[in-house]
Write an enzyme that holds these catalytic residues in place. Structure first.
Site, short mmCIF file in Angstrom:
data_model
loop_
_atom_site.label_atom_id
_atom_site.label_comp_id
_atom_site.label_asym_id
_atom_site.label_seq_id
_atom_site.Cartn_x
_atom_site.Cartn_y
_atom_site.Cartn_z
N LYS A 95 39.19 38.58 27.33
CA LYS A 95 39.11 38.35 28.77
C LYS A 95 37.75 37.75 29.12
O LYS A 95 36.75 38.05 28.46
CB LYS A 95 39.23 39.70 29.52
CG LYS A 95 40.61 40.31 29.55
CD LYS A 95 40.59 41.64 30.31
CE LYS A 95 41.93 42.35 30.28
NZ LYS A 95 42.99 41.67 31.03
N ARG B 8 52.36 46.80 27.31
CA ARG B 8 53.80 46.90 27.02
C ARG B 8 54.05 47.26 25.56
O ARG B 8 55.07 47.85 25.23
CB ARG B 8 54.50 45.59 27.41
CG ARG B 8 54.07 44.38 26.65
CD ARG B 8 54.39 43.08 27.37
NE ARG B 8 53.46 42.83 28.47
CZ ARG B 8 53.55 41.80 29.32
NH1 ARG B 8 54.53 40.93 29.19
NH2 ARG B 8 52.66 41.64 30.28
N1 BES Z 1 45.28 45.79 31.84
C1 BES Z 1 45.71 44.47 32.14
C2 BES Z 1 46.29 44.33 33.55
C3 BES Z 1 45.35 44.50 34.71
C4 BES Z 1 44.78 43.41 35.33
C5 BES Z 1 45.08 45.75 35.23
C6 BES Z 1 43.96 43.56 36.43
C7 BES Z 1 44.23 45.92 36.31
C8 BES Z 1 43.69 44.81 36.92
C9 BES Z 1 46.79 44.04 31.16
O1 BES Z 1 46.68 44.57 29.88
C10 BES Z 1 46.69 42.56 30.99
O2 BES Z 1 45.70 42.10 30.52
N2 BES Z 1 47.74 41.86 31.41
C11 BES Z 1 47.77 40.45 31.32
C12 BES Z 1 49.13 40.05 30.80
C13 BES Z 1 49.24 38.60 30.39
C14 BES Z 1 48.34 38.31 29.22
C15 BES Z 1 50.68 38.32 30.03
C16 BES Z 1 47.53 39.88 32.72
O3 BES Z 1 47.96 40.50 33.69
O4 BES Z 1 46.87 38.87 32.82
MN MN Z 2 45.44 43.44 28.62
#
Ligand code: BES
Ligand code: MN
Ligand code: ZN
Length: 503
Positions: free
Chosen positions: A279, A353
């Site tokens: 990230k 997931r």
């Molecule tokens: N933990 C994150 C989701 C999240 C984002 C929680 C912002 C709280 C605030 C999750 O694991 C994630 O990174 N999801 C990705 C999925 C994508 C790569 C398909 C996302 O939401 O960008």
């Molecule tokens: Mn994630």
């Protein structure tokens, strides 16, 4: 802090602070308090002088010359009477709490807006008011070397009854508020703990702590070796890039009078760096909160010990870090979940997931009457609903409706999003049973469709995406900045409603 409910005569000196309420434009104090003519006049004069109208968020401060019935009187606005509900009272009570905090109050007596026709019954009012107060008083000061300001001095909270009010109902409401608030604050503590402290092992220990000494709760902690034996490929894949070993935790609460069994699951990523699909810094900033679902499960179990609802509850969470170490799982890897289904990795940041695939498979084997999972699953859900609303998906409309309804009574907003079967194409894989990312569009829907693959045939299931409300960067009425403990009170309400009345 002592919680007391008792009859109080209007002119009795009640406390150093008397907390009262007023509806918008009502021109009079709410509940039986207007009957005290001197108090009512004092209120009317002050309200006129200060232009106090009883609007939400406003608090009128009165210092009576005679220090009777209290050294100071706080009157909190409830907004329009027609729109009154428990959440309005919870927020007004939080506004009072913040005033008491600022003046180091030691002792407060609430005069609730009770009347026989009130839209919110006495027990619910007591619970909402005390919850608002206790949750507003929450502070996370563990890492302050010189705490600015001293810890709260509030030692006594009384709920006053003026006429023929029901002291037992107020007492019960206050006690329930204490249980709900302590559970929520435990969840907040776990979320607020720095991620290098709150590891998967730490979360498992916290779960052991709530089980300790409770006959009604048992716990099983599954370590890496056993997870391998059980075929938890999702959890093991995600944790591969971390030096912290994963933990899979199964708490069980058993009631001798239970007629049904619910499984409550939580996502327990103690830090989500994104893994190799790392990230950017701003997206990683708050990713210690990615275990908020698991922390909510632990909070719920802390409360179950005392609430003792007539229902059996499985509390299950898969805890792991998501890190980009040398042994990390990679894009185009294929993982096999505990139920045998295979998952192609498109993005290592869609890790929630994957760990939930094992948690859902495991829970399904227990054959509960329904499964509810709480997960900070997708940024897409935050884009859709904003920071204060959780998304809910489900295979059983009555289950979804009950959870949304429970959220209404706790002030936690939950909005249903659709499981669009046609979008399944987006997560079809050429090499495995499915892929772990369907791209940008409808991101929270494809995530939910993915999860559904691991729910046992015929088991009603609901998934609550708490990515938005799990943490707040700026303080809200009874939510100081940081982990909010979202989900705990709503799940408790839901479990109680499913269990039915306790006598
Ligand atoms: N933990 C994150 C989701 C999240 C984002 C929680 C912002 C709280 C605030 C999750 O694991 C994630 O990174 N999801 C990705 C999925 C994508 C790569 C398909 C996302 O939401 O960008
Ligand atoms: Mn994630
Ligand atoms: Zn995550």
């Amino acid at each position: 802090m002592k919680l007391i409910a008792e009859k109080v005569k209007p002119r009795q000196a009640v406390a150093d602070t008397l907390a009262l309420f007023a509806f918008e434009d009502a021109k009079t104090l709410a509940g039986g308090w207007a009957a005290d003519r001197r108090l009512e006049k004092r209120y009317n004069d002050a309200a006129r002088d200060e232009d106090f109208k009883g609007k939400e968020k406003s608090v009128l401060v009165i210092y009576p010359e005679s220090a009777k019935p209290a050294r100071r009187i706080l009157v909190a606005g409830l907004g329009k009477a027609a729109a009154f509900d428990a959440e309005k009272l919870r927020r007004a009570s939080a506004a009072i709490a913040n005033r008491i905090k600022a003046i180091d109050g030691k002792d407060v007596t609430f005069g609730l807006p009770l009347d026989r026709r009130a839209a919110v019954p006495a027990r619910e009012q007591a619970q909402a008011a005390v919850e608002g107060l206790l949750l507003a008083f929450y502070e996370y000061r563990k890492y302050k070397s010189k705490p600015n300001g001293s810890p709260s001095k509030l030692a006594r909270v009384r709920l006053a009854i003026t006429d023929d009010g029901d002291a037992a109902a107020l007492k019960e409401g206050a006690e329930r508020a204490r249980i709900f608030a302590e559970a929520t604050c435990l969840t907040r503590d776990l979320v607020n703990e720095p991620p290098s402290v709150c590891t998967p092992k730490y979360l498992a220990t916290a779960a052991e702590e709530v089980a300790k000494g409770a006959d009604s709760i048992s716990i099983k902690v599954i370590d890496e070796k056993e997870a391998k034996k059980l075929g938890m490929g999702g959890l093991l894949g995600v944790s591969a890039g971390s030096t912290e070993p994963p933990r899979f935790v199964h708490l069980t609460y058993t009631s001798p009078e239970a007629a049904s069994t619910v499984a409550v699951l939580g996502k327990g990523i103690t830090f989500d760096s994104g893994g190799l699909c790392i990230k950017p810094a701003d997206g990683m900033l708050n990713m210690k909160d990615d275990m908020s679902g698991a922390a909510a499960v632990i909070g719920v179990f802390k409360a179950l010990r005392e609430l003792k609802p007539r229902i059996n509850v499985h509390g299950i969470f898969a805890a792991s870090e998501n890190m980009p170490g040398g042994s990390a799982y990679k894009t185009r890897d294929v993982l096999t979940a505990m139920n045998g289904k295979t998952m192609e990795i498109i993005n290592t940041d869609a890790e929630g997931r994957l760990v939930l695939s094992d948690a859902l498979s495991y829970a399904s084997k227990l054959k509960p009457d329904c499964i509810v999972d709480l997960a900070t699953l997708t940024g897409a859900c935050v884009v859709a609903l904003g920071p204060e609303v959780s998304g809910i998906f489900g295979t059983d409309q009555p289950l979804v409706d009950k959870l949304i309804g429970a959220g209404k009574s706790t002030g936690e907003k939950i909005w249903q999003l659709p499981l669009v079967d046609e979008y399944w194409d987006m997560i079809k894989s050429d090499v495995a049973d499915m892929k772990n990312s369907g791209g940008r569009w409808g991101g929270s829907i494809t995530a939910a469709l993915f999860l559904k693959e691991f729910v046992g045939e015929g088991i009603p299931w609901a998934h609550i995406d708490i990515a938005g409300p799990a943490l707040t960067e700026s303080s809200q009425p009874y939510k100081p900045a940081g982990g909010t403990g979202v989900g705990v009170r709503t799940i408790l309400r839901f479990l109680e409603a499913k269990a039915g009345p306790s006598d």
